[in-house]
Design a protein around this motif. Structure first.
Motif, mmCIF file in Angstrom:
data_model
loop_
_atom_site.group_PDB
_atom_site.id
_atom_site.type_symbol
_atom_site.label_atom_id
_atom_site.label_comp_id
_atom_site.label_asym_id
_atom_site.label_seq_id
_atom_site.Cartn_x
_atom_site.Cartn_y
_atom_site.Cartn_z
ATOM 1 N N GLU A 293 0.855 -1.180 0.000
ATOM 2 C CA GLU A 293 0.000 0.000 0.000
ATOM 3 C C GLU A 293 0.894 1.234 0.000
ATOM 4 O OE1 GLU A 293 -4.202 -1.083 2.150
ATOM 5 O OE2 GLU A 293 -2.543 -0.504 3.469
ATOM 6 N N GLY A 295 2.941 4.304 0.918
ATOM 7 C CA GLY A 295 3.590 4.743 2.151
ATOM 8 C C GLY A 295 5.036 4.308 2.162
ATOM 9 N N TYR A 301 9.545 2.997 12.794
ATOM 10 C CA TYR A 301 8.115 2.714 12.675
ATOM 11 C C TYR A 301 7.821 1.288 13.158
ATOM 12 C CZ TYR A 301 7.317 6.857 9.662
ATOM 13 O OH TYR A 301 7.207 8.130 9.148
ATOM 14 N N TYR A 343 2.049 -5.233 8.549
ATOM 15 C CA TYR A 343 1.622 -3.843 8.467
ATOM 16 C C TYR A 343 2.670 -2.960 9.135
ATOM 17 C CZ TYR A 343 -2.927 -5.792 7.269
ATOM 18 O OH TYR A 343 -3.939 -6.492 6.661
ATOM 19 N N ASP A 345 3.107 0.803 10.840
ATOM 20 C CA ASP A 345 2.373 1.951 11.369
ATOM 21 C C ASP A 345 3.033 3.226 10.851
ATOM 22 O OD1 ASP A 345 1.299 4.054 12.870
ATOM 23 O OD2 ASP A 345 0.938 2.763 14.588
ATOM 24 N N ARG A 347 2.601 6.944 10.613
ATOM 25 C CA ARG A 347 1.893 8.107 11.162
ATOM 26 C C ARG A 347 0.470 7.743 11.597
ATOM 27 N NH1 ARG A 347 4.702 10.005 6.844
ATOM 28 N NH2 ARG A 347 2.853 10.017 5.507
ATOM 29 N N GLY A 348 0.359 6.635 12.314
ATOM 30 C CA GLY A 348 -0.917 6.241 12.882
ATOM 31 C C GLY A 348 -1.790 5.380 11.998
ATOM 32 N N LYS A 349 -1.360 5.106 10.775
ATOM 33 C CA LYS A 349 -2.150 4.267 9.873
ATOM 34 C C LYS A 349 -1.426 2.947 9.628
ATOM 35 C CE LYS A 349 -4.033 3.931 5.195
ATOM 36 N NZ LYS A 349 -4.090 4.533 3.835
ATOM 37 N N ARG A 350 -2.101 1.836 9.822
ATOM 38 C CA ARG A 350 -1.539 0.519 9.532
ATOM 39 C C ARG A 350 -1.532 0.327 8.011
ATOM 40 N NH1 ARG A 350 -2.560 -2.552 14.389
ATOM 41 N NH2 ARG A 350 -2.066 -1.049 16.036
ATOM 42 N N THR A 351 -0.339 0.275 7.441
ATOM 43 C CA THR A 351 -0.164 0.243 5.991
ATOM 44 C C THR A 351 0.432 -1.101 5.589
ATOM 45 O OG1 THR A 351 0.241 2.627 6.086
ATOM 46 C CG2 THR A 351 0.795 1.519 4.039
#
Length: 366
Positions: A293, A295, A301, A343, A345, A347-351
């Motif tokens: 995804e 990012g 991280y 995944y 993380d 900046r707060g989003k699980r990518t």
């Protein structure tokens, strides 16, 4: 804090360098062409790096090999004059004090080349181990400058400037000769995933040699390169960076450096810890990740397997060669399987990402 400067600092402004602090040094992160252009030059043509911030320790005396054999995890007894060797340097807990190169000039004469930010720490670690060995350990870092010429055109560019037969210098070998009239140790180790040479010269000769290489390089598409491109190049080649893939608390086995840990060679510091890790299996491993995804994974991280935090990114970037976001991560061994979805993380989003084989990039065979 006053930053240290290499002997080549005076040429930085001439070539449009943007400098940053690195390990206590004021170093160019990039020159005028920019990181991506410098990266591409090394992959396709040739780039020139100032790596004079690296440290050099000279080890001399009848027990020189035995002293090094006692300290490093690799097998120094395999070294012959003209050979170089990569090795971790471990502490008593099995973590890495540093990773370094050992150059063998003679049975009683060696160099160790250490990372810039670790010069004082490494010397302080090695000095007490001199003990009963009949050796002299000298820090020669301020006397020596180091230029790295990397890329497929490196040999063609360099050969007209030296009488040394560069084709005879195989990988992890070196010779002593002259380059553009300057006495040099010419080695072929590399930290970019490409062919190339390292030139160790007297610090006072560095600026003149830099200009000679730049002038000769005009016909070969040479570009001065900074630490930014050096980092993206080494990451694509899955080469470790101290403080990231290996640290005082990350062992060489966890960092993926098991080929350079010879448990049978000597009783080096931390050997028993590493022997137990090898027997029991390491609890965590450095693996390669590719983002699936959008990012970019950055060092520090967190990495997740579902809702379970399983590790962290040690290095990450947008690969200029692959045009994909890639990274290295230290993760729990039970999830460290190629193809595993994980995944990051960001900046707060699980990518989403997945574990992939490394190196990410291998240079084409000649």
């Amino acid at each position: 804090m006053t930053l240290l400067r290499t002997p080549l600092y005076p040429v930085y402004a001439e070539f449009g360098a943007k400098t940053v602090e690195f390990g206590g040094w004021d170093m160019p992160v990039q020159f005028a062409s920019g990181i991506n252009a410098e990266h591409e030059a090394v992959r396709q043509r040739v780039g020139l790096f100032d790596v004079s911030h690296m440290g050099e320790f000279e080890v001399t005396g009848p027990d020189a090999q035995g002293f090094l054999q006692h300290l490093i995890t690799n097998d120094a007894s395999k070294l012959e004059p003209g050979m170089a060797m990569y090795s971790p340097l471990t502490n008593d807990e099995g973590g890495c004090v540093d990773d370094l190169l050992v150059y063998c000039f003679a049975d009683d004469h060696y160099w160790t080349v250490v990372n810039a930010g670790n010069i004082a720490k490494d010397f302080a670690w090695m000095q007490p181990h001199v003990g009963t060995y009949n050796v002299t350990l000298i820090n020669r870092s301020e006397d020596i400058a180091l230029l790295a010429l990397q890329g497929p055109n490196a040999e063609s560019l360099l050969q007209p400037l030296t009488d040394t037969a560069l084709a005879d210098i195989r990988f992890y070998r070196f010779a002593q000769g002259q380059v553009a009239g300057v006495n040099a140790v010419i080695s072929r180790t590399g930290y970019t995933g490409e062919d190339g040479f390292e030139l160790y010269v007297d610090a006072e000769q560095a600026v003149g040699l830099w200009h000679s290489l730049v002038a000769a390089g005009e016909a070969y598409g040479l570009v001065p390169c900074g630490l930014g491109a050096r980092d993206t190049l080494r990451l694509e080649a899955r080469l470790p960076l101290y403080g990231h893939e290996i640290t005082d608390s990350i062992s060489p086995l966890e960092g993926g450096l098991s080929p350079f840990v010879k448990l049978e060679a000597s009783d080096f510091p931390g050997r028993d810890v590493l022997a137990k890790q090898k027997a029991d299996g390491v609890p965590r491993k450095v693996v390669g990740l590719q983002m699936t995804e959008r990012g970019i994974p950055r060092a520090g991280y967190a990495v997740y397997d579902g809702d379970r935090e399983v590790g962290f990114i040690t290095s990450g970037t947008m690969s200029p060669t692959l045009h994909q976001a890639i990274g290295l991560a230290l993760v729990a061994t039970d999830v460290a399987t190629v193809g595993n979805p994980l995944y990051v993380d960001i900046r707060g989003k699980r990518t989403a990402c997945e574990i992939v084989k490394t190196p990410f990039y291998k240079r084409p065979k000649a």
